[in-house]
Design an enzyme around this catalytic site. Sequence first.
Site, PDB file in Angstrom:
ATOM      1  N   GLY A  24       0.822  -1.211   0.000  1.00 31.37           N
ATOM      2  CA  GLY A  24       0.000   0.000   0.000  1.00 31.37           C
ATOM      3  C   GLY A  24       0.849   1.250   0.000  1.00 31.37           C
ATOM      4  CG  LEU A  26      -0.673   1.679  -4.083  1.00 30.29           C
ATOM      5  CD1 LEU A  26      -1.626   1.230  -5.192  1.00 30.29           C
ATOM      6  CD2 LEU A  26       0.415   0.651  -3.891  1.00 30.29           C
ATOM      7  CG  HIS A  30       3.525   1.234  -5.472  1.00 25.32           C
ATOM      8  ND1 HIS A  30       3.689   2.232  -4.547  1.00 25.32           N
ATOM      9  CD2 HIS A  30       4.071   0.114  -4.936  1.00 25.32           C
ATOM     10  CE1 HIS A  30       4.295   1.740  -3.475  1.00 25.32           C
ATOM     11  NE2 HIS A  30       4.544   0.460  -3.687  1.00 25.32           N
ATOM     12  CD  GLN A  54       7.689  -7.212   4.038  1.00 25.00           C
ATOM     13  OE1 GLN A  54       6.975  -8.017   3.462  1.00 25.00           O
ATOM     14  NE2 GLN A  54       8.324  -6.248   3.373  1.00 25.00           N
ATOM     15  CG  ASP A 142      12.497  -2.687  -2.186  1.00 24.54           C
ATOM     16  OD1 ASP A 142      13.050  -2.211  -1.188  1.00 24.54           O
ATOM     17  OD2 ASP A 142      11.416  -2.261  -2.623  1.00 24.54           O
ATOM     18  CB  VAL A 168       9.751   5.698 -10.450  1.00 18.69           C
ATOM     19  CG1 VAL A 168       9.181   7.075 -10.801  1.00 18.69           C
ATOM     20  CG2 VAL A 168       9.215   4.637 -11.404  1.00 18.69           C
ATOM     21  CB  SER A 178       5.744   3.898   1.263  1.00 17.35           C
ATOM     22  OG  SER A 178       5.396   3.128   0.153  1.00 17.35           O
ATOM     23  NE  ARG A 179      11.104   1.906   4.663  1.00 18.25           N
ATOM     24  CZ  ARG A 179      11.164   1.314   5.845  1.00 18.25           C
ATOM     25  NH1 ARG A 179      11.503   1.989   6.897  1.00 18.25           N
ATOM     26  NH2 ARG A 179      10.890   0.041   5.957  1.00 18.25           N
TER      27      ARG A 179
HETATM   28  O1  PAF Z   1       8.294  -4.506  -1.686  1.00 21.87           O
HETATM   29  C1  PAF Z   1       7.284  -4.596  -0.961  1.00 21.87           C
HETATM   30  O2  PAF Z   1       6.419  -3.708  -0.955  1.00 21.87           O
HETATM   31  C2  PAF Z   1       7.114  -5.812  -0.076  1.00 21.87           C
HETATM   32  O3  PAF Z   1       8.321  -6.271   0.411  1.00 21.87           O
HETATM   33  C3  PAF Z   1       6.339  -6.956  -0.779  1.00 21.87           C
HETATM   34  C4  PAF Z   1       7.105  -7.493  -1.963  1.00 21.87           C
HETATM   35  C5  PAF Z   1       4.982  -6.454  -1.214  1.00 21.87           C
HETATM   36  C6  PAF Z   1       6.146  -8.107   0.206  1.00 21.87           C
HETATM   37  O4  PAF Z   1       5.430  -7.710   1.326  1.00 21.87           O
END
Ligand code: PAF
Length: 261
Positions: A24, A26, A30, A54, A142, A168, A178-179
């Site tokens: 989320g 976004l 995204h 995570q 990532d 991007v 998002s951070r």
């Molecule tokens: O990159 C992310 O937003 C998250 O690590 C993912 C791949 C949606 C898994 O929770």
Amino acid sequence: MIEVIKSADDLARQNWDVLVPTMGALHAGHESLIKLAKTKGDQVIVSIFVNPLQFENKEDLLNYPKTIDSDLKIAAGAGASAVFLPSESEIYSAGYKKIEAGGVGEIYEGKSRSGHFIGVLTVVNRLFDLVKPKYAIFGEKDFQQLFLIKQMSKKLALSVEILTAPIVRDTNGVALSSRNSKLGDNGIKTASIIYRALSLGNLERARQVIKSELDFKVDYLEMIDANTFDLAKEDTENKRLIIAGWINQVRLIDNMAMGSK
Ligand code: PAF
């Protein structure tokens, strides 16, 4: 209106071409993933699940931005057919399989965020299992996550094809995340040093530039072999600079393939 799916039973009523997994909050990054997904098939589904497994830091999990109304608009605007909003019990129902991340899961991001990649791989594998997409898309921002997802997919001989999308950046060169909303204007200006350092394409020079910005606290800055995640050697073909650190306690990561800008 975009379809909102909450249960695995409703998911199973359709065949999904492409899954775009997200947590989320976004943003344009995204949006680019969803647009790319749309070029691979019509039935594009975006999952939104803030995955507790995570987050090694409880506070980070609690403070993770939640912007569902705007997320639905962005997903619909970029061409997604549906959004999957599973509950925690749907994802982690009895018998879910924990996926180990191996050696590469324990260095760099995995060293600073113990258990992080086990959480990522476990949820991604679970999402693949529920959605059963032909393709899934992940951003290069990532990069270690992307590497490990590809490795998992190969190891487990998953039928989903993993697609990648470029980073991007905003007008300052800061990779969208998002951070970033937590950085403030000054923090964003400070963060632009990361792109300037990576763009030098040289580890020692990048280190010097990064050192000059006292408000950026470096965790790591290395040149790696993108095929193995080992440190790059002189003759490594596929070199990539990777970096992570903090500005005002906000963790930022970025990377750049050598020979690209
Ligand atoms: O990159 C992310 O937003 C998250 O690590 C993912 C791949 C949606 C898994 O929770």
